[in-house]
Design a protein around this motif. Sequence first.
Motif, PDB file in Angstrom:
ATOM      1  N   ASP A   2       0.858  -1.166   0.000  1.00  0.00           N
ATOM      2  CA  ASP A   2       0.000   0.000   0.000  1.00  0.00           C
ATOM      3  C   ASP A   2       0.899   1.222   0.000  1.00  0.00           C
ATOM      4  OD1 ASP A   2      -2.511   1.207  -0.109  1.00  0.00           O
ATOM      5  OD2 ASP A   2      -2.647   1.434   2.043  1.00  0.00           O
ATOM      6  N   LEU A   9      -5.390   1.625   0.172  1.00  0.00           N
ATOM      7  CA  LEU A   9      -6.151   0.588   0.880  1.00  0.00           C
ATOM      8  C   LEU A   9      -6.469   1.036   2.296  1.00  0.00           C
ATOM      9  CD1 LEU A   9      -4.172  -2.561  -0.317  1.00  0.00           C
ATOM     10  CD2 LEU A   9      -6.446  -1.823  -1.058  1.00  0.00           C
ATOM     11  N   THR A  28      -7.028  -6.205   6.290  1.00  0.00           N
ATOM     12  CA  THR A  28      -6.228  -5.428   5.337  1.00  0.00           C
ATOM     13  C   THR A  28      -5.408  -4.384   6.081  1.00  0.00           C
ATOM     14  OG1 THR A  28      -7.873  -5.773   3.600  1.00  0.00           O
ATOM     15  CG2 THR A  28      -6.362  -3.917   3.307  1.00  0.00           C
TER      16      THR A  28
END
Length: 144
Positions: A2, A9, A28
Amino acid sequence: MDDANIPSLLALPLLGFLTSREMTYRNTRRMILDKVGNPYFLTGRAFEGIGGPHIGLQNAWPMSLLVQAMTSDDDEEIRMLIRRVKEASLLGLVHESVNVDRVRDYTRSWFAWANSVFAQTILDLAARKPHLLFGAGAKPYIIG
């Protein structure tokens, strides 16, 4: 991986794709905020946060800490993140990126995008967690 930019994200709840409480996002988020899951999560002697391929592997973006704060419900985590951003903002404004080992080594003395995200974070906390800014018993402060 990311990146520290928005969209990212980490910023998915801020963009309206899901809530920060959904298990998919929580997993995540946990992955993004760990070097094992995200090669651009950088930690050093002086700072930590998400960087990106365009800045190198020594510089993290304070903006990533602000997004982390806006997607957290944990008061202590939020306090720590805001404190780190303030301590790395040596000129009173938020830098684009900060060297994780030496905060005096930064890119852009001020970065309008990061300063705008700082303002967004303060407004988010004023509405969502006013006690962190104004003290115990504070009522939500909402503009608009």
